[in-house]
Design an enzyme around this catalytic site. Structure first.
Site, PDB file in Angstrom:
ATOM      1  N   LYS A  26       0.827  -1.200   0.000  1.00 42.21           N
ATOM      2  CA  LYS A  26       0.000   0.000   0.000  1.00 42.21           C
ATOM      3  C   LYS A  26       0.872   1.266   0.000  1.00 42.21           C
ATOM      4  CE  LYS A  26      -3.626  -0.514   2.416  1.00 42.21           C
ATOM      5  NZ  LYS A  26      -4.893  -0.547   3.126  1.00 42.21           N
ATOM      6  N   ARG A  97      -3.409   2.868   8.719  1.00 43.10           N
ATOM      7  CA  ARG A  97      -3.690   1.542   8.151  1.00 43.10           C
ATOM      8  C   ARG A  97      -2.420   0.724   8.076  1.00 43.10           C
ATOM      9  NH1 ARG A  97      -8.329   2.503   4.273  1.00 43.10           N
ATOM     10  NH2 ARG A  97      -8.475   4.742   4.182  1.00 43.10           N
ATOM     11  N   GLY A 106      -8.348  -7.783   4.656  1.00 43.44           N
ATOM     12  CA  GLY A 106      -9.154  -8.038   5.846  1.00 43.44           C
ATOM     13  C   GLY A 106      -8.372  -8.557   7.024  1.00 43.44           C
ATOM     14  N   MET A 108      -5.572  -7.127   8.518  1.00 42.12           N
ATOM     15  CA  MET A 108      -5.026  -6.148   9.457  1.00 42.12           C
ATOM     16  C   MET A 108      -6.062  -5.043   9.662  1.00 42.12           C
ATOM     17  SD  MET A 108      -2.083  -7.627   9.807  1.00 42.12           S
ATOM     18  CE  MET A 108      -0.807  -6.525  10.330  1.00 42.12           C
ATOM     19  N   ARG A 353      -3.591  -1.089  -6.295  1.00 44.77           N
ATOM     20  CA  ARG A 353      -2.767  -2.294  -6.159  1.00 44.77           C
ATOM     21  C   ARG A 353      -3.160  -3.242  -7.279  1.00 44.77           C
ATOM     22  NH1 ARG A 353      -5.741  -4.556  -0.738  1.00 44.77           N
ATOM     23  NH2 ARG A 353      -7.804  -4.647  -1.616  1.00 44.77           N
ATOM     24  N   HIS A 469     -16.254  -8.825   1.736  1.00 42.77           N
ATOM     25  CA  HIS A 469     -15.195  -9.726   2.199  1.00 42.77           C
ATOM     26  C   HIS A 469     -15.332 -11.111   1.560  1.00 42.77           C
ATOM     27  CE1 HIS A 469     -13.423 -12.598   5.111  1.00 42.77           C
ATOM     28  NE2 HIS A 469     -12.426 -11.732   5.074  1.00 42.77           N
ATOM     29  N   SER A 777      11.827 -43.841 -16.063  1.00 43.55           N
ATOM     30  CA  SER A 777      10.731 -42.976 -15.658  1.00 43.55           C
ATOM     31  C   SER A 777      10.726 -42.958 -14.134  1.00 43.55           C
ATOM     32  CB  SER A 777       9.406 -43.520 -16.190  1.00 43.55           C
ATOM     33  OG  SER A 777       8.352 -42.703 -15.731  1.00 43.55           O
ATOM     34  N   CYS A 844       6.753 -39.954 -13.665  1.00 44.62           N
ATOM     35  CA  CYS A 844       5.344 -40.298 -13.763  1.00 44.62           C
ATOM     36  C   CYS A 844       4.667 -40.371 -12.395  1.00 44.62           C
ATOM     37  CB  CYS A 844       5.133 -41.583 -14.551  1.00 44.62           C
ATOM     38  SG  CYS A 844       5.880 -43.008 -13.744  1.00 44.62           S
ATOM     39  N   TYR A 864      10.537 -35.271 -20.156  1.00 39.08           N
ATOM     40  CA  TYR A 864       9.100 -35.032 -20.037  1.00 39.08           C
ATOM     41  C   TYR A 864       8.617 -35.242 -18.608  1.00 39.08           C
ATOM     42  CZ  TYR A 864       8.452 -40.111 -19.853  1.00 39.08           C
ATOM     43  OH  TYR A 864       8.494 -41.421 -19.470  1.00 39.08           O
TER      44      TYR A 864
HETATM   45  C1  PEP Z   1       5.215 -44.138  -8.623  1.00 41.20           C
HETATM   46  O1  PEP Z   1       5.549 -44.939  -7.763  1.00 41.20           O
HETATM   47  O2  PEP Z   1       5.571 -42.952  -8.637  1.00 41.20           O
HETATM   48  C2  PEP Z   1       4.289 -44.543  -9.689  1.00 41.20           C
HETATM   49  C3  PEP Z   1       3.990 -43.731 -10.660  1.00 41.20           C
HETATM   50  O3  PEP Z   1       3.725 -45.771  -9.563  1.00 41.20           O
HETATM   51  P1  PEP Z   1       2.477 -46.092  -8.629  1.00 41.20           P
HETATM   52  O4  PEP Z   1       1.942 -44.797  -8.141  1.00 41.20           O
HETATM   53  O5  PEP Z   1       1.534 -46.839  -9.458  1.00 41.20           O
HETATM   54  O6  PEP Z   1       3.114 -46.901  -7.568  1.00 41.20           O
END
Ligand code: PEP
Ligand code: MG
Length: 893
Positions: A26, A97, A106, A108, A353, A469, A777, A844, A864
């Site tokens: 502010k 303020r 909200g 202070m 702001r 609010h 992975s 994954c 990825y």
């Molecule tokens: C993991 O272990 O990260 C995975 C993707 O396999 P799951 O969650 O099926 O054990």
């Protein structure tokens, strides 16, 4: 000498916008506005460093502070042409303020009209020629000051006011005369004496220091602590205090006060948007006691209001305000949330702001500002909080669904939500703990309700406007909210919500539509929004900058096509065991488990083969041209066995066996620690025919889809590997089957074989495993479990207290633990690449959809991330931000 105090006003300022850390948001913006020539009532900011000093020194001030405050007050008096505490001649009153570095709406406290006492109030009356205004201002001041500084609750004063009105037969505050307010001021002062045992402070300087102390004190109040915890704001940031000359929007009909946004904060539409009240003081607009009026004619039409707009009643002032709106938005190149006051036809800007906005508005504003040339594509991408995209993917009401509309309020925060009615924030928290979904239903909300608002599916209030609010906080949280539904009545005592003739009770189910403002009884079906328009544009830009690919974890055709619609670039994890639970197949899976020798096992597996092949045909067809990673069977076999007596009898019969044999087999398969037991590749090593069947199904499906002209890129993935020997044995099986299928079908097989890295040992020997594995992975769910030695199924009980106690910063199953689990990922990536420089690396585990973890994956150079279908857009955005080198990445934890 340390500079604690920074002045602003009269087109000048000692601070600037970039000094937020020192002056708070502010204060920095007031300084900036003043420097830009925007009319800001003069004032000064006491820096956040003082807050830090205050707490580091036993809640005391440095010696040189008083001199600096006195000098700044003098400057303020000179600019505004009035004297603080003057009993005759022009009088200066101030507001005090808080203003932290990050906006904490909200949280202070504020004190207005400071400097009034029994003498200055008379001076104010004679200066303005308006006794009523003067005494009304004084009673407001007493009440606020008591509430914030002296810890005497506002309720006592409200009660006195109600009693007085009743005795006088008057209904509204506006019906009260100067005499009434004088009597009430007397009554208020007596009330104060009763509570604090002495007179209400009369010395303006004592008042000022009292208020300053209260602001610093409020940094450590419960609400502020809760808010900081929720938004990850460190306690050592401290707050600044802003002392500013008062201007009055309540001195007559040529006065007004309002709140405005340079664009619509709910939809993002480029339309100047706001609310104001004639003859009112600042807090009245947000307090929701009177219904605010729309700013412009366009807005009036849009919300179907019949109240006069500012554009109609004060056209020149509206024009001036509009010009400041343009100036400030252009200057900050972002949507601004501004407060203004008109005192006797003179416009003052009190605050600007960066405006909080819904996800929908954030997206539209980022895209449109980029198209308008205000910001570039990179900036547009960096401005979107990936977690916010999640809200855009949230359900809307199915337009075809039947609705029983109970009433309507303001569409304060979009999204549809259903839940059971609860009337207090505490109940909301308790019910949600019990696994229920609730709609927090209140007359209005206040900062004390923040915990309950956070856990509620939706928020409904019967009073208040779009800047109340409830509306502001819900928008910030992305929680659907209908505010100010005046045709509904809440009765706290009876715990009822009445709409027309219908009486709903606590626990009854209702549905809110935050996009239309409708409130409906029961649970109304919902659908997901179409992701086109601005969303499509932004995602297109995201893909221009992103270097990391985004895949999806999917096994059903529905998941796979959803993920493809969200722009995934393949499947990063198909958990084949999910395919085994279909009623037609589970029986064969169980036959396979019960088989006493390889021959019988193979017979059962032969029956499963056509089903698996069909699964893969579907996935390869949907993902034509994109890689599909298929993980071979992972869970321990007992997970597929029946649990009830009746099921056991059925299974025994179907398998040509009996319940006793089945039970014996189940006992045999029982493990104390199944997650560390006979699962993953350990099944493949001991029963290679299972993986053989799966590999055959994969390759036969690949041949079939390829024969129709589609490109198929299977990646066969072996789970829970900890040694090179495990991997090599199983790769041999897979390669052999690929050769056999190729020979039989004449198809040329292009495929890869790789492994998950889910165990610390696998990470450490990654160089050896990579001799055979073409890709890794990272299964960071299991890797987190096994690195910490934390059961992912049981850790919930103590992970929450662990976070509350600060033992861990985040839930490691949500946001990757970089220094432990992340280190293993790094080691495995480095060692894997050393052996095989072009090894493909992905993730994954659930972390693949968490923005902070995505940033980490990018820093390690993964190719990825793979996440659940609905998180694909979030991961794409997070990956682009990582590529653009975004500093701070929000976690979804
Ligand atoms: C993991 O272990 O990260 C995975 C993707 O396999 P799951 O969650 O099926 O054990
Ligand atoms: Mg796993």
């Amino acid at each position: 000498m340390t500079q604690w105090v920074y002045t602003f006003g009269d087109g000048k300022a000692e601070g600037r916008a970039h000094m937020k850390n020192l002056l708070g948001g502010k204060g920095a913006n007031l300084a900036e506005m003043s420097s830009l020539g925007v009319p800001v009532p003069a004032g000064f900011t006491i820096s956040t460093e003082l807050c830090t000093y205050f707490y580091a020194n036993n809640e005391t001030y440095p010696d040189d502070l008083k001199g600096q405050v006195d000098a700044a007050t003098k400057q303020l008096e000179d600019i505004m042409g009035g004297k603080f505490g003057a009993t005759e001649g022009p009088l200066l009153l101030v507001s005090v303020r808080s203003g932290a570095r990050a906006s904490m709406p909200g949280m202070m406290d504020t004190v207005l009209n400071l400097g009034l006492n029994d003498k200055t109030v008379e001076n104010l009356a004679s200066q303005t020629g308006d006794d009523r205004f003067a005494y009304d201002s004084y009673r407001r001041f007493i009440q606020m000051y008591c509430n914030v500084v002296l810890d005497v609750s506002g309720e006592h004063f409200e009660a006195l006011l109600e009693k007085h009105k009743e005795a006088q037969g008057k209904e509204l505050d506006t019906d009260l005369s100067a005499e009434d307010w004088k009597v009430l001021v007397g009554a208020y002062k007596t009330e104060v004496r009763k509570h604090i045992g002495k007179e209400f402070p009369q010395d303006p300087n004592e008042q000022l220091w009292g208020a300053v102390g209260a602001v610093f004190g409020s940094w450590m109040n419960k609400r502020a602590i809760t808010y900081r915890k929720m938004y990850g704001i460190p306690a050592d940031w401290g707050t600044a205090v802003n002392v500013q000359a008062m201007v009055f929007g309540n001195m007559g009909d040529d006065c007004a006060t309002g709140v405005c946004f340079s664009r619509n904060p709910s939809t993002g539409e480029n339309l100047f948007y706001g609310e104001y009240l004639v003859n009112a003081q600042g807090e009245d607009v947000v307090a929701g006691i009177r219904t605010p009026q729309p700013l412009s004619v366009a807005e009036k039409k849009a919300i179907n209001s019949d109240l006069p707009s500012l554009e109609e009643i004060l056209p020149p002032i509206y024009k001036e305000l509009h010009a400041y709106r343009d100036k400030l938005e252009l200057h900050y190149t972002d949507m601004q949330d501004m407060e203004f006051t008109i005192q006797q036809n003179k416009l003052w800007m009190l605050q600007t702001r960066t405006g909080k906005r819904t996800a929908q508005a954030a997206l539209r504003i980022a895209v449109e500002m980029c198209e308008e040339g205000l910001i570039d594509k990179k900036e547009a991408i960096l401005r979107m909080d990936p977690a916010m995209l999640d809200q855009l993917l949230h359900p809307m009401l199915d337009p075809k669904a039947e609705k029983n509309v109970l009433g309507k309020g303001l569409p304060a925060s979009p999204g549809a939500a259903s839940g059971q009615i609860v009337f207090t924030a505490d109940e909301a928290e308790a019910w949600v703990k019990d696994g229920k979904k609730v709609i927090l239903t209140r007359i209005e909300t206040s900062p004390e309700d923040i915990g309950g608002m956070h856990v509620a599916e939706g928020i409904l209030t019967t009073r208040g406007g779009m800047t109340s609010h409830a509306a502001v906080v819900a928008r910030g949280m992305g929680t659907p909210c209908v505010a100010g539904a005046g045709d509904l009545t809440v009765n706290y005592a009876n715990k009822t919500l009445t709409a027309g003739g219908v009486v709903l009770k606590e626990g009854d189910m209702i549905t809110l539509d935050g996009a239309s403002g409708q409130v409906m009884s029961g649970e109304v079906p919902k659908i997901l929004p179409e992701l086109t328009g601005d969303f499509g544009k932004l995602m297109g830009w995201v893909d221009e900058f992103r270097t990391m690919k985004v895949r999806a974890n999917a096994e059903t055709p529905l998941d796979a096509s959803t993920a493809r619609n969200f722009g995934c670039e393949g499947i990063g994890l198909c958990r084949t065991e999910h395919m085994f639970f279909d009623p037609q197949r589970i029986i064969h899976v169980r036959e396979m488990i019960l088989a006493s020798d390889e021959k019988d096992r193979r017979a059962a597996l032969d029956k499963l083969l056509p089903y698996q092949r069909k699964d893969f045909v579907d996935l390869f067809t949907i993902m034509a041209g994109l890689p599909v990673t298929i993980r071979l069977l992972d869970p321990p076999l007992h997970e597929f066995l029946p649990h009830t007596e009746a099921d056991m009898a059925d299974v025994a019969k179907a398998a040509g066996s009996d319940v006793a044999t089945l039970k014996a087999r189940a006992d045999q398969l029982h493990e104390s620690n199944p997650m560390l037991g006979h699962r993953g590749c350990r099944l493949g090593v001991t029963y290679p025919e299972i993986y053989e069947m799966q590999a055959r199904a994969i390759f036969e499906a690949a041949a079939e889809v390829a024969s129709k002209g589609s490109e198929v890129l299977p990646e066969v993935m072996i789970p829970l590997v900890s040694t090179k020997a495990e991997f090599d044995r199983l790769k041999e099986v897979i390669d052999r089957v690929a050769g056999e299928v190729s020979e039989k079908t004449g198809a040329k097989m292009a495929y890869m074989v790789g492994t998950m890295i889910e165990l610390p040992r696998a990470a450490l020997v990654a160089d050896k495993i990579a001799e055979g594995a073409e890709f890794f992975s990272f299964g960071t769910n299991d890797l987190t479990q096994t690195t910490y030695g934390l059961s992912r199924d049981d850790a919930g009980n103590f992970l929450v207290p662990y976070q509350d106690l600060g033992v861990i910063p985040n839930d490691p199953f949500v946001t990757i633990d970089q220094e432990g689990v992340g280190e293993l990922v790094k080691i495995a990536a480095e060692r894997g690449r050393k052996t095989r420089p072009d090894i493909k690396l992905g993730i994954c585990g659930e972390h693949g959809g968490d923005p902070a973890s995505v940033a980490f994956c990018s820093s390690v150079g993964l190719n990825y991330v793979s996440c659940s279908p609905y998180r694909v857009p979030i991961a794409r955005l997070a990956a682009a931000q990582a590529a653009l080198g975004a500093g701070e990445v929000h976690s979804t934890a």
